[in-house]
Each structure stands twice: as structure tokens, then as C-alpha cells.
Scaffold this motif. Structure first.
Motif, PDB file in Angstrom:
ATOM      1  N   SER A 128     114.202  30.288  38.528  1.00 30.93           N
ATOM      2  CA  SER A 128     114.449  29.539  39.862  1.00 30.93           C
ATOM      3  C   SER A 128     113.633  28.245  39.826  1.00 30.93           C
ATOM      4  CB  SER A 128     113.972  30.430  41.211  1.00 30.93           C
ATOM      5  OG  SER A 128     112.698  30.330  41.399  1.00 30.93           O
ATOM      6  N   GLU A 129     113.892  27.097  40.202  1.00 26.43           N
ATOM      7  CA  GLU A 129     113.079  26.086  39.928  1.00 26.43           C
ATOM      8  C   GLU A 129     111.827  26.008  40.602  1.00 26.43           C
ATOM      9  OE1 GLU A 129     114.104  23.694  37.935  1.00 26.43           O
ATOM     10  OE2 GLU A 129     115.806  24.797  37.511  1.00 26.43           O
ATOM     11  N   ASN A 130     111.663  27.084  41.767  1.00 28.90           N
ATOM     12  CA  ASN A 130     110.382  27.241  42.396  1.00 28.90           C
ATOM     13  C   ASN A 130     109.572  27.778  41.402  1.00 28.90           C
ATOM     14  OD1 ASN A 130     110.846  26.195  44.671  1.00 28.90           O
ATOM     15  ND2 ASN A 130     111.356  28.177  45.916  1.00 28.90           N
ATOM     16  N   ASP A 131     109.850  28.828  40.597  1.00 28.66           N
ATOM     17  CA  ASP A 131     109.249  29.752  39.615  1.00 28.66           C
ATOM     18  C   ASP A 131     108.884  28.700  38.465  1.00 28.66           C
ATOM     19  OD1 ASP A 131     109.075  31.946  40.831  1.00 28.66           O
ATOM     20  OD2 ASP A 131     110.782  32.911  40.088  1.00 28.66           O
ATOM     21  N   ARG A 132     109.828  27.675  38.100  1.00 24.82           N
ATOM     22  CA  ARG A 132     109.721  26.914  37.010  1.00 24.82           C
ATOM     23  C   ARG A 132     108.611  26.092  37.246  1.00 24.82           C
ATOM     24  NH1 ARG A 132     113.550  26.540  33.537  1.00 24.82           N
ATOM     25  NH2 ARG A 132     115.160  26.432  35.413  1.00 24.82           N
ATOM     26  N   GLN A 133     108.292  25.355  38.523  1.00 20.95           N
ATOM     27  CA  GLN A 133     107.354  24.595  38.748  1.00 20.95           C
ATOM     28  C   GLN A 133     105.831  25.210  39.029  1.00 20.95           C
ATOM     29  OE1 GLN A 133     107.962  21.556  39.586  1.00 20.95           O
ATOM     30  NE2 GLN A 133     105.847  20.887  39.883  1.00 20.95           N
ATOM     31  N   LYS A 134     105.938  26.727  39.236  1.00 23.96           N
ATOM     32  CA  LYS A 134     104.579  27.235  39.276  1.00 23.96           C
ATOM     33  C   LYS A 134     104.310  27.652  37.945  1.00 23.96           C
ATOM     34  CE  LYS A 134     105.652  30.768  43.133  1.00 23.96           C
ATOM     35  NZ  LYS A 134     105.506  32.167  43.585  1.00 23.96           N
ATOM     36  N   ILE A 135     105.331  27.998  37.299  1.00 25.07           N
ATOM     37  CA  ILE A 135     104.781  28.388  35.795  1.00 25.07           C
ATOM     38  C   ILE A 135     104.528  27.349  35.005  1.00 25.07           C
ATOM     39  CG2 ILE A 135     105.534  29.585  33.742  1.00 25.07           C
ATOM     40  CD1 ILE A 135     107.323  31.488  35.713  1.00 25.07           C
ATOM     41  N   GLY A 136     105.379  26.468  35.163  1.00 29.38           N
ATOM     42  CA  GLY A 136     105.008  25.074  34.179  1.00 29.38           C
ATOM     43  C   GLY A 136     103.771  24.328  34.654  1.00 29.38           C
ATOM     44  N   ARG A 137     103.486  24.350  35.798  1.00 31.86           N
ATOM     45  CA  ARG A 137     102.240  23.457  36.399  1.00 31.86           C
ATOM     46  C   ARG A 137     101.390  24.023  37.448  1.00 31.86           C
ATOM     47  NH1 ARG A 137     100.877  18.183  36.422  1.00 31.86           N
ATOM     48  NH2 ARG A 137     100.089  17.469  38.296  1.00 31.86           N
ATOM     49  N   ASP A 138     102.135  24.453  38.644  1.00 33.91           N
ATOM     50  CA  ASP A 138     101.119  24.621  39.854  1.00 33.91           C
ATOM     51  C   ASP A 138     100.253  25.990  39.505  1.00 33.91           C
ATOM     52  OD1 ASP A 138     102.294  22.629  41.026  1.00 33.91           O
ATOM     53  OD2 ASP A 138     103.773  23.655  42.195  1.00 33.91           O
ATOM     54  N   ASN A 139     100.553  27.182  38.991  1.00 38.01           N
ATOM     55  CA  ASN A 139      99.702  28.054  38.823  1.00 38.01           C
ATOM     56  C   ASN A 139      98.614  27.654  38.126  1.00 38.01           C
ATOM     57  OD1 ASN A 139     101.621  29.702  40.055  1.00 38.01           O
ATOM     58  ND2 ASN A 139     102.374  30.685  38.070  1.00 38.01           N
ATOM     59  N   ALA A 140      98.680  26.766  36.961  1.00 37.85           N
ATOM     60  CA  ALA A 140      97.302  26.376  36.137  1.00 37.85           C
ATOM     61  C   ALA A 140      96.580  25.369  36.948  1.00 37.85           C
ATOM     62  CB  ALA A 140      97.821  25.702  35.125  1.00 37.85           C
ATOM     63  N   ARG A 141      97.178  24.400  37.824  1.00 36.66           N
ATOM     64  CA  ARG A 141      96.511  23.726  38.807  1.00 36.66           C
ATOM     65  C   ARG A 141      95.633  24.574  39.739  1.00 36.66           C
ATOM     66  NH1 ARG A 141     100.384  20.118  42.066  1.00 36.66           N
ATOM     67  NH2 ARG A 141      98.645  19.334  43.002  1.00 36.66           N
ATOM     68  N   LYS A 142      96.331  25.602  40.327  1.00 40.42           N
ATOM     69  CA  LYS A 142      95.482  26.309  41.254  1.00 40.42           C
ATOM     70  C   LYS A 142      93.964  27.028  40.605  1.00 40.42           C
ATOM     71  CE  LYS A 142      98.450  27.774  44.612  1.00 40.42           C
ATOM     72  NZ  LYS A 142      99.673  28.842  44.949  1.00 40.42           N
ATOM     73  N   LEU A 143      94.557  27.724  39.336  1.00 43.21           N
ATOM     74  CA  LEU A 143      93.469  28.466  38.740  1.00 43.21           C
ATOM     75  C   LEU A 143      92.385  27.522  38.102  1.00 43.21           C
ATOM     76  CD1 LEU A 143      92.806  31.337  37.520  1.00 43.21           C
ATOM     77  CD2 LEU A 143      94.013  30.735  35.616  1.00 43.21           C
ATOM     78  N   PHE A 144      92.602  26.499  37.709  1.00 41.45           N
ATOM     79  CA  PHE A 144      91.235  25.524  37.118  1.00 41.45           C
ATOM     80  C   PHE A 144      91.222  24.576  38.281  1.00 41.45           C
ATOM     81  CE2 PHE A 144      93.894  27.319  33.439  1.00 41.45           C
ATOM     82  CZ  PHE A 144      92.800  27.822  32.714  1.00 41.45           C
ATOM     83  N   GLY A 145      91.722  24.671  39.479  1.00 37.38           N
ATOM     84  CA  GLY A 145      91.266  23.688  40.549  1.00 37.38           C
ATOM     85  C   GLY A 145      91.567  22.110  40.078  1.00 37.38           C
ATOM     86  N   LEU A 146      92.783  21.917  39.318  1.00 38.81           N
ATOM     87  CA  LEU A 146      92.841  20.459  38.775  1.00 38.81           C
ATOM     88  C   LEU A 146      93.611  19.554  40.112  1.00 38.81           C
ATOM     89  CD1 LEU A 146      94.651  21.678  35.595  1.00 38.81           C
ATOM     90  CD2 LEU A 146      92.440  20.893  35.646  1.00 38.81           C
TER      91      LEU A 146
END
Ligand code: GRE
Ligand code: ZN
Length: 323
Positions: free
Chosen positions: A304-322
Motif C-alpha cells: 500500500s502507498e501508506n506502507d511505502r511512505q512508512k517504510i521509505g521515510r516515516d518510520n526512520a523519521r520517527k525512530l531517529f526524531g528527524l
């Protein structure tokens, strides 16, 4: 996808570049060497061409982990971290840093990590598996008791760490004798790294530090595919295992996986079923792998595009506080 974040992206310095040569065929070594030593040309060109906005960079393997002389290991780690810090200063919107650490001395490693996070603005640390200490045949894994204080310091900083592969020592793994094509990234990297990770997960480390988060490349080095069986067997008898929960519980609450060097949709889907799309993040493994191969696959794979956004960017933003 244009603004991906990538997390297993390597550089080398003059003192460590030689470690990567055994992994390159002679005809590609000049190119790989140049890619590893470069920050601002080929690296940024490839990120731009294939939609990676931000890369967290790490030293090549095994580098510091393979320097038995502790004082030398400390020096090389600090040199590499200073080189990386300068590039992060020059390109704060494009590069972040994982610290290289002299795990040969846990106190020195904790001090260097603190310097890297507090003074240099790094995002955590990356270790290339076990460290050789004192002599080339003496190895330490990080579930050993002398690392208790190191882990306390690392957890207090609140940044994740990446467990990155290295080859086992030939003297300790005769199973690869006469089949050297199975060493390195073919198979031995995943075996070595998965066992080290299972040691950490089952040691009680994550009972003592439940907030501590770790990252595994290559979709988890085989662990997600086998975790049900691991816990199924241990449920029949824990055989002295010191941790409080099942190993899969830590996999699902303390481990994140990346796509580095493993650009395969069935593997992605299986990993999503095992740990969920919140714990998977895009990575390339540049320059050992191509941005082109990673992005051509990831940008169009059937999720899903939701998952692509999470995996491609948002999960890392959250984990590293970017930002
Ligand atoms: C890596 O560090 O990711 C790596 C190597 C050698 C070969 C392949 C590879 O160090 O991915
Ligand atoms: Zn790598």
C-alpha cells in the motif's frame, strides 16, 4: 518515491578502506574504493538520481572491530567519526552519522558514543559484529558481562544501534573451508550476525533496557523467517536462557529491519507479516549495492502507498526524531 531515508550506507577512510578489498572482484575494486572514499560526488549524485533525501552513513566493515590493539582501535574510531562529522556538518540535510566504536574497551566505547551523539550530533552507532581484542584470535560478543556499563550508557542516550555483518574468523568456522563463495554477503554474514543478535536478544539486555532499539539489515539476517521455530523449541524447555520473555517478543518490540541488499517483495511481505510495517525501513547498502536496484524495486513493489511512505521515510523519521 522521492524523499526516502536510507540507513545502511557506508564510507571508508584511508585507514579502513583495505578491509573492503576482499569483497570486490579486481575489475570492480577501483570503482568501489572510489565510491567508499567519496561523500560529495558519486554518493550525492546517486542519492539524487534515485530519490534518497537523507542517508545515515557508517564506516565500512569490519574496520574498528578487527583492530585487536585497543589504543589503535580507539584512534581509528575517533578518526573515522571526525571525518564523518565534517561531512554531516557540510550537508546536514543529506547526511547523518552512525558512530564507529572501539568495543575492545567498553568504557572507551561508551565515551566515544557519548562524544558522537552529544558533540557531533550522530544518530546512534553501528557495530560490525564481534570485536577482536588483544590478539587476532580473541573475540568478544556484546552480551558479555563486561558490556553492562556500556549498554547502560548507550540506552541512556536514547539512540538506536545497527548490528552490521562481518565474516566469522576462518579459524573458528571451518564449515566454510573449501566453499569460500559462501562467506561474506552470500551466507556467512547473515549467519554470524543473526547468531550475535539472538545472543543479545536472549541475554536479558532488553529486560534491563526495554527502550533500547536495534536495527538489522538485509531483512533481519534470516531471523524473522525462523523466529516461530526458535520460540516453539524454547517453549518446550528454556535450557537456562536468562531473558524474561520469548525471543520473538524482543524482535517485535526492540528490533527494526531494513531492506538493505535484499530487494525482494516476497521477503518484504513475509517480514511485514512477522513484525509489521512499522518496524521495516528502506536502505540500500551503498556502495556494495546500487541505489538504482533498491529504488527500482522499492518504489514500485506491491504494497500500500501508506506502507511505502512508512517504510521509505516515516518510520526512520520517527525512530531517529528527524525533522
Ligand atoms: C557491507 O558492509 O555491507 C558489505 C561488505 C562487503 C560485501 C558486501 C557488503 O562489507 O554488503
Ligand atoms: Zn552494509
Amino acid at each position: 518515491m522521492k524523499n526516502k531515508i536510507a540507513l545502511e550506507e557506508h564510507f571508508a577512510i584511508d585507514l579502513t578502506i583495505g578491509d573492503s578489498q576482499v569483497y570486490a572482484r579486481p575489475e570492480v575494486w577501483a570503482g568501489l574504493k572510489s565510491n567508499l572514499l567519496d561523500f560529495e560526488q558519486q554518493r550525492l549524485d546517486q542519492m539524487n538520481a534515485w530519490g534518497t533525501e537523507f542517508s545515515i552513513l557508517s564506516l565500512n566493515s569490519p574496520a574498528v572491530q578487527a583492530i585487536p590493539d585497543t589504543r589503535r582501535a580507539i584512534e581509528v574510531a575517533m578518526r573515522a567519526n571526525d571525518v564523518l562529522a565534517e561531512q554531516v556538518r557540510r550537508h546536514p540535510a543529506r547526511f547523518g552519522g552512525f558512530a564507529a566504536l572501539p568495543m575492545q574497551n567498553p568504557d572507551a566505547a561508551a565515551r566515544e558514543l557519548e562524544r558522537c551523539v552529544k558533540e557531533l550530533g550522530f544518530h546512534g552507532f553501528l557495530v560490525n559484529g564481534f570485536s577482536q581484542v588483544g590478539n587476532a584470535d580473541t573475540v568478544v560478543y556484546y552480551d558479555a558481562p563486561q558490556f553492562a556499563g556500556f549498554w547502560q550508557a548507550a540506552a541512556a542516550l536514547g539512540k538506536p544501534f545497527y548490528m552490521h555483518p562481518r565474516d566469522p574468523l576462518a579459524s573458528r568456522e571451518p564449515i566454510y573451508d573449501g566453499a569460500h563463495w559462501l562467506t561474506g554477503p552470500t551466507w556467512a554474514f547473515a549467519m554470524e550476525t543473526s547468531i550475535h543478535t539472538l545472543r543479545l536478544l536472549s541475554s536479558g539486555l532488553f529486560d534491563r533496557h526495554p527502550e533500547l532499539q536495534m536495527i538489522l539489515g538485509h531483512f533481519g539476517e534470516g531471523i524473522p523467517f525462523n523466529i516461530w521455530r526458535v520460540d516453539h523449541i524454547l517453549r518446550k524447555g528454556r535450557r537456562g536462557m536468562p531473558c524474561e520473555k520469548e525471543i520473538g517478543d524482543y524482535l517485535r518490540s526492540n528490533v527494526h529491519l531494513t531492506t538493505s541488499g535484499n530487494f525482494r517483495t516476497p521477503t518484504l511481505l513475509s517480514s511485514m507479516l512477522e513484525v509489521g510495517s512499522d518496524r521495516i525501513m528502506y536502505s540500500v547498502d551503498y556502495p556494495f549495492e546500487k541505489h538504482e536496484d533498491a529504488a527500482r524495486w522499492f518504489d514500485r513493489c506491491e504494497i500500500s502507498e501508506n506502507d511505502r511512505q512508512k517504510i521509505g521515510r516515516d518510520n526512520a523519521r520517527k525512530l531517529f526524531g528527524l525533522a
